[in-house]
Design an enzyme around this catalytic site. Structure first.
Site, PDB file in Angstrom:
ATOM      1  N   GLN A   1       0.850  -1.190   0.000  1.00  0.00           N
ATOM      2  CA  GLN A   1       0.000   0.000   0.000  1.00  0.00           C
ATOM      3  C   GLN A   1       0.890   1.246   0.000  1.00  0.00           C
ATOM      4  O   GLN A   1       1.606   1.512   0.958  1.00  0.00           O
ATOM      5  CB  GLN A   1      -0.925   0.030   1.215  1.00  0.00           C
ATOM      6  CG  GLN A   1      -1.954   1.159   1.108  1.00  0.00           C
ATOM      7  CD  GLN A   1      -2.790   1.324   2.354  1.00  0.00           C
ATOM      8  OE1 GLN A   1      -2.269   1.661   3.404  1.00  0.00           O
ATOM      9  NE2 GLN A   1      -4.079   1.100   2.240  1.00  0.00           N
TER      10      GLN A   1
ATOM     11  N   TYR B   1      -5.496  10.817   4.388  1.00  0.00           N
ATOM     12  CA  TYR B   1      -4.112  11.077   3.982  1.00  0.00           C
ATOM     13  C   TYR B   1      -4.102  11.901   2.697  1.00  0.00           C
ATOM     14  O   TYR B   1      -5.141  12.378   2.251  1.00  0.00           O
ATOM     15  CB  TYR B   1      -3.345   9.760   3.885  1.00  0.00           C
ATOM     16  CG  TYR B   1      -3.259   9.066   5.235  1.00  0.00           C
ATOM     17  CD1 TYR B   1      -2.604   9.678   6.302  1.00  0.00           C
ATOM     18  CD2 TYR B   1      -3.882   7.854   5.462  1.00  0.00           C
ATOM     19  CE1 TYR B   1      -2.545   9.075   7.562  1.00  0.00           C
ATOM     20  CE2 TYR B   1      -3.835   7.235   6.707  1.00  0.00           C
ATOM     21  CZ  TYR B   1      -3.171   7.861   7.756  1.00  0.00           C
ATOM     22  OH  TYR B   1      -3.128   7.278   8.997  1.00  0.00           O
TER      23      TYR B   1
ATOM     24  N   GLY C   1      -9.239  -6.813   8.724  1.00  0.00           N
ATOM     25  CA  GLY C   1      -8.109  -6.135   9.322  1.00  0.00           C
ATOM     26  C   GLY C   1      -7.712  -6.733  10.659  1.00  0.00           C
ATOM     27  O   GLY C   1      -6.925  -7.672  10.726  1.00  0.00           O
TER      28      GLY C   1
END
Length: 368
Positions: free
Chosen positions: A97, A182, A324
């Site tokens: 990522q 982000y 996750g």
């Protein structure tokens, strides 16, 4: 009916099942260099159809937390090569990522201790991590400076170089991190982007940088090895948009014809509720907009999934389901999902920083 354990593809990447390990920041890469312990960690989880690494900075400027890995120096590429070799030897597939944190950083982490960069000089009311007296410590982010328009091509180039570095390091592909408040998400959303130039204002302008990055990465490594992560309504890192539905439908309509391997969508608040009362969103309409625009890659869903919800989502049109936190404590999560448990509880005190404890020492099922 499609099940979670059937093989599929994500662009050019053949997957043995539809279980994906979502990116999980663990702060165990001192000096931004992946370690042999990280190779063990990912190898343990290689039964997933696809592993997505923890977010990995594309440049020193893109770094926002202490002890997270990078992909911009030779020693980092070498460290990641150990990781990808270990995963491939265990029969897994892995993408990295690619991350630029934008304003979610601190001067202590920036080149020359400069200000973090952002679309606009708006401080994120959130925290990042520094190492203080040897201990990971949450601190307030620093005030950012607005990026000049003439700096943006350099950031696009950083993404392109990082994508090439990822392939050099042995990754099967990359995921462009355009979520969770982000840098690329900051440009998309009105709460962080107050620009008045070609990268601010109307949706088309706010999406410009993201689309430039995607096209640059595709040009470097091919669309079939390129995925993207989006989070339409998460409040993570103090991010918000005034009208996310048309914004993200525009984004996926632009992405549709590009041939991406997959689109990875966080439904609701990252690590929180799947629907927010103050930020309603129609994810089925988003997926339909992607398909209508020619999107043929895999549609990956994420946030709070268990086996029953995953199977329901696959029946409803999703192709991949990302898990996750369950992967933190259950390296053999695929086997545990297949037999309905039991599931190891995670040790939250070891999520960020440290060594083997709470990282590579969780037990697998007998015989797994």
């Amino acid at each position: 009916m499609t099940t979670l354990f059937e093989p599929t593809t994500a662009g050019d990447i053949a997957l043995k099942n539809r279980v994906v390990m979502a990116p999980l920041t663990r702060n165990r890469a001192p000096d931004a260099v992946p370690t042999p312990l990280m190779a063990t960690y990912y190898r343990q989880r290689a039964s997933a159809g696809l592993l997505i690494t923890e977010a990995t900075a594309i440049s020193h400027q893109g770094q926002g937390y202490a002890d997270v890995p990078g992909l911009y120096a030779p020693e980092q590429i070498a460290g990641w090569k150990r990781v990808t070799d270990a995963v491939h030897q265990a029969g897994g597939k892995i993408v990295t990522q690619m991350w630029h944190v934008g304003r979610v950083s601190h001067t202590e982490l920036q080149p020359g201790k400069g200000a973090p960069v952002a679309p606009s000089a708006v401080t994120a009311k959130t925290k990042t991590v520094l190492i203080v007296d040897g201990v990971p410590t949450f601190v307030e982010t620093s005030e950012p400076r607005a990026l000049r328009a003439d700096e943006l091509p350099g950031i696009v180039e950083d993404y392109r170089r990082a994508a090439l570095a990822a392939i050099e390091a042995g990754f099967d592909g990359v995921e462009i991190h355009a979520a969770n408040g982000y840098l690329l998400d900051q440009f998309l959303k009105t709460g962080a982007n107050q620009r008045t130039d070609a990268y601010g204002g109307p949706i088309e302008n706010r999406a410009r940088l993201l689309l430039e990055v995607v096209r640059a990465v595709i040009g470097a490594i091919g669309a079939g090895r390129t995925g993207i992560r989006l989070s339409p309504v998460t409040p993570a890192n103090d991010i918000v948009d005034a009208d996310p539905q048309p914004l993200f439908e525009y984004v996926v309509r632009q992405l549709g014809p590009l041939g991406l391997a997959y689109v990875h969508v966080i439904e609701g608040a990252t690590g929180g509720p799947r629907q927010l009362d103050d930020r309603p969103f129609d994810y089925a309409a988003l997926r339909q907009a992607w398909r209508d625009a020619g999107g043929k890659g895999a549609w990956m869903v994420n946030n709070g999934y268990d086996l029953a919800l995953a199977e329901q989502s696959l029946k409803g049109g999703a192709d991949l389901v990302a898990f996750g936190k369950p992967f933190i404590a259950n390296p053999d999560l695929v086997a545990r999902l297949r037999q309905g448990g039991p599931f190891n509880p995670p040790d939250k005190a070891t999520f960020y920083g440290g060594g083997e404890k709470g990282y590579t020492d969780y037990p697998a099922l007998a015989g797994a």
